[in-house]
Motif scaffolding. Structure first.
Motif, PDB file in Angstrom:
ATOM      1  N   GLY A 360       0.809  -1.208   0.000  1.00 61.72           N
ATOM      2  CA  GLY A 360       0.000   0.000   0.000  1.00 61.72           C
ATOM      3  C   GLY A 360       0.846   1.263   0.000  1.00 61.72           C
ATOM      4  N   ALA A 361       0.261   2.347  -0.521  1.00 61.93           N
ATOM      5  CA  ALA A 361       1.008   3.607  -0.577  1.00 61.93           C
ATOM      6  C   ALA A 361       0.063   4.778  -0.816  1.00 61.93           C
ATOM      7  CB  ALA A 361       2.052   3.560  -1.696  1.00 61.93           C
ATOM      8  N   PHE A 362       0.428   5.935  -0.297  1.00 58.76           N
ATOM      9  CA  PHE A 362      -0.140   7.207  -0.721  1.00 58.76           C
ATOM     10  C   PHE A 362       0.833   7.797  -1.739  1.00 58.76           C
ATOM     11  CE2 PHE A 362      -2.213   6.954   3.497  1.00 58.76           C
ATOM     12  CZ  PHE A 362      -3.520   7.225   3.117  1.00 58.76           C
ATOM     13  N   HIS A 373      -7.349  15.033   2.975  1.00 53.37           N
ATOM     14  CA  HIS A 373      -7.021  14.491   1.659  1.00 53.37           C
ATOM     15  C   HIS A 373      -6.711  12.996   1.747  1.00 53.37           C
ATOM     16  CE1 HIS A 373      -5.763  18.848   0.782  1.00 53.37           C
ATOM     17  NE2 HIS A 373      -6.824  18.611   0.035  1.00 53.37           N
ATOM     18  N   LEU A 374      -6.017  12.583   2.799  1.00 56.75           N
ATOM     19  CA  LEU A 374      -5.678  11.174   2.959  1.00 56.75           C
ATOM     20  C   LEU A 374      -6.928  10.327   3.189  1.00 56.75           C
ATOM     21  CD1 LEU A 374      -2.461  11.380   5.192  1.00 56.75           C
ATOM     22  CD2 LEU A 374      -2.630  11.327   2.695  1.00 56.75           C
ATOM     23  N   VAL A 375      -7.817  10.808   4.047  1.00 58.19           N
ATOM     24  CA  VAL A 375      -9.059  10.078   4.313  1.00 58.19           C
ATOM     25  C   VAL A 375      -9.891   9.981   3.045  1.00 58.19           C
ATOM     26  CG1 VAL A 375     -11.236  10.148   5.572  1.00 58.19           C
ATOM     27  CG2 VAL A 375      -9.095  10.637   6.770  1.00 58.19           C
ATOM     28  N   ARG A 376      -9.984  11.087   2.308  1.00 54.04           N
ATOM     29  CA  ARG A 376     -10.766  11.074   1.072  1.00 54.04           C
ATOM     30  C   ARG A 376     -10.142  10.116   0.053  1.00 54.04           C
ATOM     31  NH1 ARG A 376     -14.248  15.558  -1.655  1.00 54.04           N
ATOM     32  NH2 ARG A 376     -14.518  14.701  -3.758  1.00 54.04           N
ATOM     33  N   ALA A 377      -8.826  10.105  -0.046  1.00 52.39           N
ATOM     34  CA  ALA A 377      -8.164   9.215  -0.997  1.00 52.39           C
ATOM     35  C   ALA A 377      -8.424   7.751  -0.674  1.00 52.39           C
ATOM     36  CB  ALA A 377      -6.668   9.495  -1.007  1.00 52.39           C
TER      37      ALA A 377
END
Length: 500
Positions: A360-362, A373-377
Motif C-alpha cells: 500500500g502507498a499514498f 485528503h488522505l481520508v478522502r483518498a
C-alpha cells in the motif's frame, strides 16, 4: 404460533446477529467485535474459540432483547468470512493452531511458485487463481507446522474447515461435520460445476479427503444445536453461506444479471450468471455463489482485499480520526484529493492484478496534503476498485447490469455511495437491510418453509438510489489515474514472510 429465525454473520472484525419473524422483519440486531492477531508481518490470525463464544453471547443478547426463551427460535442461518479456516482435534475439539484468515500472506511465495507451474490447470478446474488467499494454502501450512500434522490428518485424527464448518461442528456438539458448495469453493479444492472435492487438487496439495467435511446443499438441514451448549436450545441449522452469498440473498437479486458489491473489510463484487458458468478472464474469478435443492447459482467475482480495513488502519494505526462518524465530514471538507492516490495493497492486490508482493502507498502527496485528503483518498480507492472491475465483468459475461446493489457497513457513507454511482455510470441501490446476517436469516427461513432461497430477500425493498452524474471522460480519467498509481506499487519486493 409465531416463528423466529436467527442469522449470524461471522465477519472479519465483528460478528453480527439479527432475529427475524416469519414475515422477514428484523426484530433485533446486535454486533460484537473480535480481535485479530498479527504474529508476523503479513500473518493474520483469529482465536476460533473467541468466535464461538461471541456467537453464543449474541444469541443470548438477541433472545433477551425480544424476551424469548429457549426453544422459541425455529432455525439458524450462518454466514462467514469465506477463506478463513482452521484445523482441530477430532476427539477433543481443540484447534491445533489459530484460525488463519483470508488476509494472511504467509504462503505467498509458495503459492506464486505453484502458480507458475500449475496456474492454468488450477484456473481451468476451480475458476480461481492459485493465491495464498484460498484455504488450501492455509491448511497446508498448518499441517506442515504443527507436530505430526500430516500423519494425524491421514490417520483421521484431525478435522479441517472454514469457519461455518467449525461453528456448526461445535454448536451441534460434534454431530455435524459439513459445509456447502459455495464455502467449499473458497478452499481452491473444488470445481464449481461439480459437487465434491476434486481428487487431483487434493493430491496436488497433499490434503487427505478424510480431513474435509461433507459438502451439502446450502439449504439442507445441517444439524441441530446441542441444547447443553446453545442458549436458544435445540435449533435447526438451515443455512450455510459465505458472507458475500448471504449479501446477495439479502438483496433478492435475480439469479441472472444481479450485480452486488459488499463493502466490508474488503470490497467483494459479484455478477450472478444463474446456472451458466462463465469462465474467468481479465483477472476475474468464477465460482459457485451457492447451491440449493432448487439449483446452482454461479457468479463472476472481483476481489479487493482492502476497503474498510484501510479506514480502520487510519483510525487505529495513524490516529487520523477517532470515530467512524468523522470519516464523511473529513472527506467532504475538501473538494478533491489534491492529486493524492491511495493504493489499497495493505494485504497485496487481487483483481485484476493478483500481486501478493504489492504494498500500500499514498502517492502524489505534497506539503499541502492534509489528513482530510488522505481520508478522502482512502474512501475513493474503495469506489475506484469497484469501478475498475465492473466494466470487465460486463465484458466477460456479456451481461449489461442495470444497476448495482450495495451491501455492508460502508454503505452508510453517502459520499462513497454517490462516488460509486458516478464511477460505475449506473445507479447504486441501497436496500433497507444492508448486512449479510439478514440474508443468512432469510435463507434459513426459506429452508424451513421449503421455498427457493433465491427469492428470500424480496421483502428487502430499496430505500435509497444514488444516480450517476459524472461524464464518461471524467470517469475514465479518474480510474486511469488510480490504475497508474497502483501499477507503481506492483512487484514491490520478494515476499520474505512465507513462513517456511
Amino acid at each position: 404460533m409465531q416463528q423466529y429465525v436467527l442469522g449470524l454473520d461471522v465477519g472479519t472484525t465483528a460478528i453480527k446477529g439479527v432475529l427475524l419473524d416469519e414475515r422477514r422483519r428484523v426484530l433485533a440486531s446486535v454486533s460484537r467485535e473480535h480481535r485479530q492477531y498479527f504474529p508476523q508481518p503479513g500473518w493474520v490470525e483469529q482465536d476460533p474459540e473467541e468466535l464461538l463464544e461471541s456467537c453464543l453471547h449474541l444469541t443470548s443478547a438477541l433472545m433477551e432483547q425480544c424476551g424469548l426463551r429457549s426453544g422459541e427460535i425455529r432455525a439458524l442461518g450462518l454466514d462467514h468470512q469465506g477463506e478463513t479456516c482452521l484445523i482441530w482435534d477430532k476427539k477433543t475439539g481443540v484447534p491445533v493452531y489459530p484460525a488463519i484468515t483470508w488476509q494472511d500472506r504467509r504462503m505467498a511465495a509458495r503459492s506464486d511458485a505453484y502458480a507458475l507451474a500449475h496456474g492454468e490447470e488450477i484456473r481451468n478446474i476451480t475458476g480461481l487463481r492459485p493465491d495464498s488467499y484460498y484455504s488450501a494454502w492455509k491448511i497446508r501450512w498448518i499441517l506442515d507446522h504443527v507436530k505430526d500434522g500430516q500423519r494425524r490428518a491421514e490417520n483421521g485424527e484431525l478435522l479441517a474447515g472454514t469457519l461455518n464448518t467449525w461453528l456448526i461442528w461445535k454448536l451441534t456438539g460434534g454431530a455435524s461435520f459439513v459445509t456447502d458448495e459455495g464455502s467449499a469453493g473458497c478452499t481452491m479444492l473444488t470445481d464449481p460445476r461439480v459437487v465434491g472435492w476434486n481428487p487431483w487438487l487434493l493430491q496436488q496439495m497433499e490434503i487427505p479427503a478424510c480431513l474435509l467435511p461433507v459438502i451439502c446443499p446450502a439449504d439442507a438441514s445441517l444439524g441441530w444445536t446441542d441444547e447443553k451448549i446453545y442458549p436458544a436450545g435445540r435449533v435447526e441449522i438451515r443455512g450455510s453461506l459465505t458472507d458475500c452469498a448471504a449479501g446477495i440473498i439479502a438483496t433478492g437479486v435475480p439469479v441472472q444479471g444481479g450485480f452486488v458489491t459488499t463493502y466490508g473489510t474488503g470490497n467483494f463484487m459479484h455478477l450472478t450468471t444463474g446456472e451458466r458458468y462463465v469462465p474467468p478472464q481479465q483477472g476475474l474469478t468464477a465460482s459457485c455463489c451457492y447451491a440449493t435443492s432448487f439449483g446452482r447459482v454461479c457468479q463472476l467475482n472481483g476481489i479487493n482485499y482492502t476497503a474498510g480495513s484501510a479506514l480502520q488502519w487510519l483510525r487505529d494505526g495513524l490516529g487520523l480520526f477517532s470515530h467512524v462518524s468523522e470519516i464523511e465530514p473529513l472527506a467532504t471538507s475538501v473538494k478533491d484529493c489534491a492529486g493524492v492516490s491511495f493504493v489499497p495493497a495493505l494485504n497485496g492486490l487481487a483483481t485484476p492484478f493478483w500481486d501478493q508482493s504489492a504494498r500500500g502507498a499514498f502517492l502524489g502527496m505534497t506539503a499541502g496534503t492534509t489528513r482530510a485528503h488522505l481520508v478522502r483518498a482512502v474512501l475513493e480507492s474503495s469506489a475506484l476498485q469497484v469501478g475498475n472491475c465492473a466494466a470487465m465483468m460486463e465484458q466477460v459475461s456479456g451481461v449489461k447490469a442495470s444497476h448495482m446493489i450495495a451491501m455492508g457497513g460502508m454503505t452508510k457513507n453517502a459520499f462513497l455511495m454517490q462516488l460509486q454511482a458516478d464511477l460505475l455510470g449506473m445507479p447504486v441501490h441501497l436496500p433497507r437491510e444492508t448486512e449479510p446476517a439478514y440474508g443468512a436469516a432469510c435463507f434459513a427461513l426459506a429452508g424451513c418453509m421449503g421455498t427457493d432461497p433465491a427469492l428470500a430477500g424480496n421483502a428487502n425493498e430499496t430505500v435509497r438510489v444514488y444516480e450517476p452524474h459524472m461524464s464518461q471522460q471524467e470517469r475514465d480519467e479518474k480510474i486511469g489515474y488510480w490504475r497508474y498509481a497502483t501499477e507503481r506499487c506492483l512487484h514491490w519486493h520478494p515476499d520474505k514472510n512465507d513462513g517456511e
